[in-house]
Design a protein around this motif. Structure first.
Motif, PDB file in Angstrom:
ATOM      1  N   SER A 443     -37.810 -52.809 -51.412  1.00 47.25           N
ATOM      2  CA  SER A 443     -38.706 -51.694 -51.722  1.00 47.25           C
ATOM      3  C   SER A 443     -38.708 -50.659 -50.595  1.00 47.25           C
ATOM      4  CB  SER A 443     -40.125 -52.214 -51.961  1.00 47.25           C
ATOM      5  OG  SER A 443     -41.020 -51.135 -52.159  1.00 47.25           O
ATOM      6  N   GLU A 445     -41.078 -48.393 -50.460  1.00 47.61           N
ATOM      7  CA  GLU A 445     -42.471 -47.998 -50.325  1.00 47.61           C
ATOM      8  C   GLU A 445     -43.290 -49.155 -49.769  1.00 47.61           C
ATOM      9  OE1 GLU A 445     -43.684 -46.812 -54.188  1.00 47.61           O
ATOM     10  OE2 GLU A 445     -42.201 -45.200 -54.366  1.00 47.61           O
ATOM     11  N   ASP A 446     -44.504 -48.856 -49.350  1.00 48.87           N
ATOM     12  CA  ASP A 446     -45.405 -49.908 -48.866  1.00 48.87           C
ATOM     13  C   ASP A 446     -45.741 -50.840 -50.016  1.00 48.87           C
ATOM     14  OD1 ASP A 446     -45.408 -48.820 -46.348  1.00 48.87           O
ATOM     15  OD2 ASP A 446     -47.237 -47.638 -46.670  1.00 48.87           O
TER      16      ASP A 446
END
Length: 594
Positions: A443, A445-446
């Motif tokens: 991923s 993103e966070d």
């Protein structure tokens, strides 16, 4: 079994002969046989080296999404380069000259012939260290005793002689003597002919001519002799060299009778056809798929011999082609037998799905790089891929305990090592776990939420640290095989091809799956988890007991050991003092709560 319509349109096999990837080695020099005759098993295992690190087996085409099963005819191989004579190495010259000296010194009147695979490989321009000597007028052990007499008389060290016992009930009809000569193991056996009684498939053995011996062998390309006395190649079937040049797998005698005499010859035909990229003769294919022959494979030959042949195929340069032949000839379930009471039910054409999974694994290995995996990792990776469709299939033993069907295949159907079964089952388990972590590992993103079925509770840490904990625990579970498990998980993510009923090219997308593999591999490296299984605990059991104020270990200590391991994984730079402080604080909170 439920029927499932799946696609089997395979791309045409590469019929040319790529460089050899499978080479025999001499057995180890340790524990040499001495003095007395030793009784050895009824079949011989040769040590082998699997897969050249630089020349992997080519991946074949994948199953395409079509409505019905269609077999694409194989293309005939182009002309094979076959030498018109055999060039001996200095070592071979030394061995053969010694044997001729034995014949001369004892006036044996014996023709010495090298049989089978050595002749075939030398004519193809390959080196071979698997030397079998056929004798026309004496038994192997008798000749070995003469060799030792000669060695002793000429001041050389004598060698031990082993005898591989015949076992007619399991289609092993030859007694073979084995000895080591100038650091090479050599088998000695007499030429033979076979007589079959009307009511028995077990032959009566007798000395035979070279022609009779050649005719009773498995394949014409394996029926060639090199006459040491005359230094010439002999082709008594009158088609061995021709079949070698045209790339054909043919039996010297009618194939069904040949296979019923020794059903293992079916698997040998498959192995050599795949190994050399040769065409299986049409009559041979009909005979191999015959119900009587399939029954003979299941009933007449030992599972150890079947397992040995399959291991050679999986470890060879064309495992997909070999397994495709086995499926095409309807031999899959005779070879990989499973219990009758398995669950859940499986589709009728699961053999094709198994081959598709193996094919995809080979394709990924080609892109990722065979050399980045060890021999054992490659071998067990291919087994794990072949049996990936069985990863959820179980049966119950006599005590009603659930056992993976894969365990049965390894230990009962193939009689391979228990450790092989355990590793493949562990790979299947780890593969399923990897699939749950892949989205988070790649991923950009966070990560907001990270929950997995296989580990619902960890210590309270931020999500990023929880990801490191879960990935670390998984790698510690599978250790050096984690990259194999990751490669297998590429078959289940992003599209699960095993459960899919539509095998389209879009689903296979090798480049994307290979790229995803490398992304996850890099993510694991970025987390600093390489060789995490070697991580030593910062706090030992005695220190845990001191904090808990208990005098003996048990479940409570094991629970804390797990928690402290998770803390270490979440805090890779943490010290032993910090780890102890965290434990004391956590234990204090728990005590107040309780």
């Amino acid at each position: 079994m439920k029927a499932l319509s799946i696609a089997v349109a395979l791309s045409t096999f590469n019929a040319t002969r790529p460089p050899r990837l499978f080479t025999f080695r001499n057995p180890p020099t340790s524990s040499p046989l001495r003095s007395s005759l030793l009784l050895l098993p009824a079949f011989k295992l040769k040590r082998f080296s699997i897969f050249s690190a630089h020349k992997p087996p080519p991946a074949l085409g994948f199953y395409a999404g079509v409505a019905t099963m269609v077999e694409k005819p194989a293309s005939p191989p182009s002309s094979v380069q076959v030498k018109d004579h055999i060039d001996l190495t200095e070592h071979e010259e030394k061995i053969f000259n010694c044997l001729l000296q034995v014949v001369e010194q004892f006036n044996l009147k014996t023709q010495l012939r090298v049989a089978g695979g050595w002749v075939r490989d030398k004519l193809l321009g390959d080196e071979c260290y698997d030397i079998d000597i056929a004798l026309d007028n004496m038994y192997g052990r008798e000749f070995c005793e003469k060799v030792n007499e000669y060695l002793s008389a000429s001041g050389q060290e004598t060698q031990g002689v082993g005898v591989i016992q015949c076992n007619p009930e399991q289609s092993k009809h030859l007694e073979t003597a084995r000895m080591r000569l100038y650091d090479v193991w050599i088998d000695f056996v007499n030429l033979r002919a076979e007589d079959y009684s009307e009511n028995s498939r077990i032959p009566t053995m007798k000395f035979g001519t070279a022609k009779e011996d050649a005719d009773r062998r498995d394949l014409t390309i394996n029926s060639l002799f090199y006459n040491i006395n005359t230094k010439s190649v002999e082709d008594f079937t009158e088609r061995g060299i021709a079949d070698l040049k045209s790339g054909k797998i043919v039996t010297p005698l009618p194939p069904k009778q040949t296979f019923l005499d020794d059903p293992l010859r079916v698997l040998r035909a498959v192995r050599f056809g795949a190994r050399f990229g040769f065409m299986l003769d049409e009559e041979l294919k009909k005979a191999a798929a015959d119900e009587d022959v399939r029954a003979a494979i299941a009933d007449k030959i030992s599972r150890e011999r079947i397992g040995h042949e399959i291991d050679l195929m999986i470890s060879g340069k064309q495992p997909v082609k070999a397994m495709t032949y086995i499926a095409d000839l309807k031999l899959f379930w005779a070879v990989f037998s499973i219990p009758t009471d398995f669950e859940p039910s499986i589709p009728e054409e699961y053999d094709r799905l198994c081959v598709a999974c193996l094919d995809l694994a080979c394709g990924l290995l080609n892109l990722i790089g065979w050399s980045s995996f060890s021999d054992d990792q490659r071998r067990l990776c291919l087994y794990a891929a072949l049996f990936l469709p069985f990863r959820e299939t179980i049966y119950r033993d006599n005590k009603a305990k659930k056992i993976p069907v894969v365990n049965y295949i390894f230990r009962n159907s193939l009689k391979l090592k228990a450790s092989d079964a355990e590793t493949v089952i562990s790979l299947h388990t780890a593969t399923k776990k990897f699939v749950t972590l892949i989205p988070s590992l790649v991923s950009k993103e966070d990560i907001k939420v990270l929950e997995v079925e296989w580990k619902k509770d960890t210590i309270e840490v931020p999500i990023a640290s929880r990801l490191r904990i879960l990935a670390g625990l998984l790698l510690r579970e599978i250790k050096e095989f984690w990259r194999v498990a990751l490669l297998l998980s590429m078959q289940l993510h992003p599209v699960d091809i095993v459960s899919s009923t539509s095998f389209s090219n879009e689903n296979f997308e090798l480049e994307k799956r290979s790229g995803l593999f490398k992304s996850v591999e890099n993510a694991v490296g970025a987390l600093g988890l390489e060789k995490v299984w070697e991580l030593k605990p910062l706090v030992n059991g005695k220190e845990i007991m001191n904090i808990l104020q208990i005098k003996s270990g048990g479940p409570v200590v094991r629970e804390w050991q797990q928690k402290l391991l998770e803390w270490q994984l979440a805090h890779p730079s943490g010290t032993a003092e910090e780890c102890l402080d965290w434990m004391k604080q956590t234990q204090s909170k728990r005590a107040r709560t309780e």
